[in-house]
Write an enzyme that holds these catalytic residues in place. Structure first.
Site, PDB file in Angstrom:
ATOM      1  N   LYS A   1       0.780   4.294   6.810  1.00 25.07           N
ATOM      2  CA  LYS A   1       0.005   5.143   5.899  1.00 25.07           C
ATOM      3  C   LYS A   1       0.548   6.564   5.970  1.00 25.07           C
ATOM      4  O   LYS A   1       1.237   6.947   6.926  1.00 25.07           O
ATOM      5  CB  LYS A   1      -1.484   5.158   6.267  1.00 25.07           C
ATOM      6  CG  LYS A   1      -2.164   3.795   6.302  1.00 25.07           C
ATOM      7  CD  LYS A   1      -2.232   3.138   4.936  1.00 25.07           C
ATOM      8  CE  LYS A   1      -2.864   1.754   5.050  1.00 25.07           C
ATOM      9  NZ  LYS A   1      -2.787   1.004   3.773  1.00 25.07           N
TER      10      LYS A   1
ATOM     11  N   SER B   1       0.798  -1.226   0.000  1.00 30.72           N
ATOM     12  CA  SER B   1       0.000   0.000   0.000  1.00 30.72           C
ATOM     13  C   SER B   1       0.830   1.275   0.000  1.00 30.72           C
ATOM     14  O   SER B   1       0.315   2.342  -0.327  1.00 30.72           O
ATOM     15  CB  SER B   1      -0.944   0.020   1.209  1.00 30.72           C
ATOM     16  OG  SER B   1      -0.225   0.180   2.413  1.00 30.72           O
TER      17      SER B   1
END
Length: 222
Positions: free
Chosen positions: A84, A42
Site C-alpha cells: 500500500k 490494489s
C-alpha cells in the site's frame, strides 16, 4: 622476484579480494532486500499483477509519505503481507473527500497531488473520513482506490485504520534492475576469486617443476 613468487603474490592479493566482494555482496543483498510478486490489483496502475518488485528492508521510522510499503498486520488481509502507499505518518491529519471532479484527499489541510491513482479517482467509495494519524502509525491506501482494502475500511479498529510502523517489512525501491549494481559487484568478486585461485595453482606448479641441471663442461664417461 622469481616467477613462482610473483604468481603467489598475485594470488594472495586477488583471491581474498574476490571472496570479500563476492560474499559481501551476497550477504548485503540478502540482508537488506527481499523480492515480492504483486498478487492483487490494489496498486494498479503503478504495480500490476505479476510484477516483480524489490523491497528494501528498513525500520518503520524511515518511511515517508508517498512510499509504497510492504506490511503485514495481524487480523487483516488473512495475515498476508500486502503493498500500500503511505498517505499519512504519525501526527498527520488526513481528510477525504469532496465529490465528483472535486474529490481530493488533504493532508494537514493541503490537497494531495496524486498522479499515480488509477483513472484519477482519489477515493471512489463515497466514505468520508477524518483521521489524525497516531504517532508510530501510518495511514495507507492503494493506488486503485475503488479496488483496495486499506485504512479506510478499518476505521473502528481502535487505531482509525492505521498501520503500526512495526508491521512494515520494507519499502518498494523498484524492479530487479535495482540490484544490478550489487550483482555486478558479486560477479566481479567471482571473477577475481577464480583468477586468484588460478594464479595460486600456477604458482604451485612453477615451484614444483623440476629444473634440469646444466651439463658439466667436462666429459662424464671414460
Amino acid at each position: 622476484m622469481g616467477k613462482g613468487r610473483g604468481l603467489a603474490l598475485a594470488a594472495w592479493l586477488t583471491l581474498p579480494l574476490g571472496l570479500i566482494l563476492l560474499v559481501g555482496s551476497l550477504l548485503y543483498v540478502r540482508s537488506a532486500y527481499t523480492a515480492v510478486t504483486v498478487r492483487g490489483g490494489s496498486m494498479e496502475p503503478t504495480y500490476g499483477i505479476g510484477r516483480q518488485l524489490v523491497v528494501q528492508r528498513l525500520d518503520g521510522d524511515e518511511i515517508h509519505r508517498g512510499d509504497v510499503v510492504l506490511f503485514a498486520t495481524p487480523g487483516r488481509f488473512s495475515d498476508q503481507a500486502v503493498l500500500k502507499r503511505v498517505i499519512g505518518v504519525g501526527g498527520d491529519h488526513v481528510v477525504c473527500c469532496g465529490t465528483g471532479t472535486e474529490e481530493r484527499i488533504t493532508v494537514n489541510g493541503r490537497p494531495l497531488v496524486e498522479p499515480y491513482v488509477k483513472d484519477g479517482i482519489a477515493d471512489g467509495t463515497h466514505r468520508p473520513y477524518d483521521v489524525k494519524v497516531p504517532e508510530g502509525r501510518l495511514f495507507v491506501l492503494g493506488d486503485h482506490r475503488v479496488n483496495s482494502m486499506d485504512s479506510r475500511f478499518f476505521a473502528t479498529d481502535g487505531h482509525q485504520g492505521t498501520v503500526a510502523v512495526g508491521d512494515v517489512q520494507g519499502r518498494v525501491v523498484g524492479g530487479p534492475a535495482r540490484l544490478l549494481g550489487w550483482l555486478l559487484c558479486g560477479l566481479l568478486g567471482l571473477v577475481l576469486a577464480a583468477t586468484g585461485l588460478g594464479l595460486g595453482i600456477a604458482a604451485v606448479a612453477v615451484r614444483r617443476r623440476r629444473v634440469v641441471p646444466p651439463a658439466p663442461p667436462w666429459p662424464t664417461q671414460v
